[in-house]
Write an enzyme that holds these catalytic residues in place. Structure first.
Site, PDB file in Angstrom:
ATOM      1  N   ASP A  10       0.800  -1.218   0.000  1.00 36.39           N
ATOM      2  CA  ASP A  10       0.000   0.000   0.000  1.00 36.39           C
ATOM      3  C   ASP A  10       0.836   1.273   0.000  1.00 36.39           C
ATOM      4  O   ASP A  10       0.416   2.288   0.514  1.00 36.39           O
ATOM      5  CB  ASP A  10      -0.938  -0.024   1.217  1.00 36.39           C
ATOM      6  CG  ASP A  10      -1.996   1.073   1.153  1.00 36.39           C
ATOM      7  OD1 ASP A  10      -2.402   1.437   0.047  1.00 36.39           O
ATOM      8  OD2 ASP A  10      -2.396   1.572   2.222  1.00 36.39           O
ATOM      9  N   ASP A  13     -15.331   2.637   8.345  1.00 33.81           N
ATOM     10  CA  ASP A  13     -15.526   1.199   8.118  1.00 33.81           C
ATOM     11  C   ASP A  13     -16.970   0.850   7.755  1.00 33.81           C
ATOM     12  O   ASP A  13     -17.311  -0.336   7.720  1.00 33.81           O
ATOM     13  CB  ASP A  13     -15.150   0.407   9.381  1.00 33.81           C
ATOM     14  CG  ASP A  13     -13.649   0.316   9.598  1.00 33.81           C
ATOM     15  OD1 ASP A  13     -12.906   0.451   8.619  1.00 33.81           O
ATOM     16  OD2 ASP A  13     -13.238   0.106  10.756  1.00 33.81           O
TER      17      ASP A  13
END
Length: 320
Positions: free
Chosen positions: A130, A240
């Site tokens: 990432d 989330d």
């Protein structure tokens, strides 16, 4: 050892180093992904994340990252926590509960490559997590690990989507896994309907410039857009929602990685304690946390926006 033996050794090593899943795909040019990424960027869906426009060719051609690349190894590391924040506190995305995953997984990738080189001989390779131009979800799909859901996350049938994805590109041929061909999202629209800022579109496109994670982490402006007032649902760092509502995440299981154990303050600080925190305390508490990415000024900005929709001090300089 032949390539089948090499493949078996690599998958065994992945397991021994604590990765939950390992899949391998042939290193090829990602032509379809290149077209999709180009269209996404042309619509400005990356917002002010200009870095996503850089190194376009490297994102779609693994041979430009590792000369002579033959195989792309994808590794998944579970981060679903056992313990959660107290109710009413400013919300933090679960991936940021513990130590910075970049550092934790990067160290594991270095060890992984060293073990493989020691056992299999002269192998050139690079690990990514990432932080480099790699389309890791596409490679995970091509490696047979799961499908890319409507919320843009890689979803596994076994344990849902709370995984970090790491990529290791190497210049040896291996046995390749079949791509994960089926999409098990079906007609479900829970993530689309639940997204507080309507960032998830019907065609699996994610408008990054509308995502709460973009506003609370990536965007460095000291003033957040006024039309977002009241939409953050108390998310201070990341979001989330699209994972929490996903039916496949009912299969999520707590991780066993000690480095991802929650920092006590993440779970226990109240809104008042966050608001009263000093910069010195912030730097001490979160020195090994991904939360430091948004810096002290960013956290103060986000808190103020959650509480008032505006900044208390009117500072319009960027967060540096």
């Amino acid at each position: 050892m032949n390539k089948t033996d090499h493949t078996a050794f690599i998958k065994k090593t992945a397991n021994q180093l604590g990765f939950d899943y390992c899949g391998i795909a042939k290193a090829v040019f990602l032509d379809e992904d290149a077209r999709r990424l180009e269209a996404w960027l042309s619509k400005g869906m990356n917002g002010k994340m200009q870095y996503m426009e850089n190194h376009f060719d490297l994102r779609t051609n693994p041979s430009l990252l590792v000369p002579g690349a033959k195989s792309v190894i994808t590794l998944l590391k579970n981060y679903y926590p056992k313990d959660f924040q107290q109710e009413g506190s400013p919300k933090i995305s679960k991936y940021a509960y513990g130590k910075d995953y970049h550092e934790v997984i990067r160290a594991k990738l270095r060890e992984f490559l060293a073990v493989v080189q020691d056992e299999l001989g002269e192998i050139n390779g690079r690990g990514f997590v990432d932080s480099a131009p790699v389309l890791e979800r596409s490679w995970a799909n091509r490696s047979g690990l799961g499908w890319i859901g409507k919320n843009g996350n890689l979803i596994t049938k076994q344990q849902g989507s709370f995984f970090f994805i790491a990529t290791l590109i190497v210049d040896i041929e291996l046995d390749y896994d079949d791509a994960f061909a089926k999409d098990y999202c079906g007609s479900c629209r829970k993530c689309i309907e639940a997204c507080p800022t309507d960032a998830i579109m019907e065609d699996k496109t994610i408008n990054g410039s509308s995502c709460i994670s973009y506003f609370t982490i990536e965007l460095k402006d000291m003033l957040l857009p006024g039309d977002m007032k009241g939409k953050f649902q108390n998310w201070m760092f990341g979001c989330d929602v699209c994972q929490d509502v996903c039916p496949w995440n009912r299969f999520s299981k707590p991780h066993n990685e000690s480095a991802f154990s929650p920092i006590p303050e993440v779970l226990n600080l109240s809104s008042k304690e966050w608001e009263e925190m000093t910069e010195e305390s912030f730097r001490t508490i979160f020195k090994e946390s991904p939360i430091k990415r948004t810096k002290f000024g960013g956290i103060k900005r986000n808190l103020s926006f959650l509480n008032h929709g505006i900044l208390n001090h009117g500072d319009t300089d960027d967060i540096k």
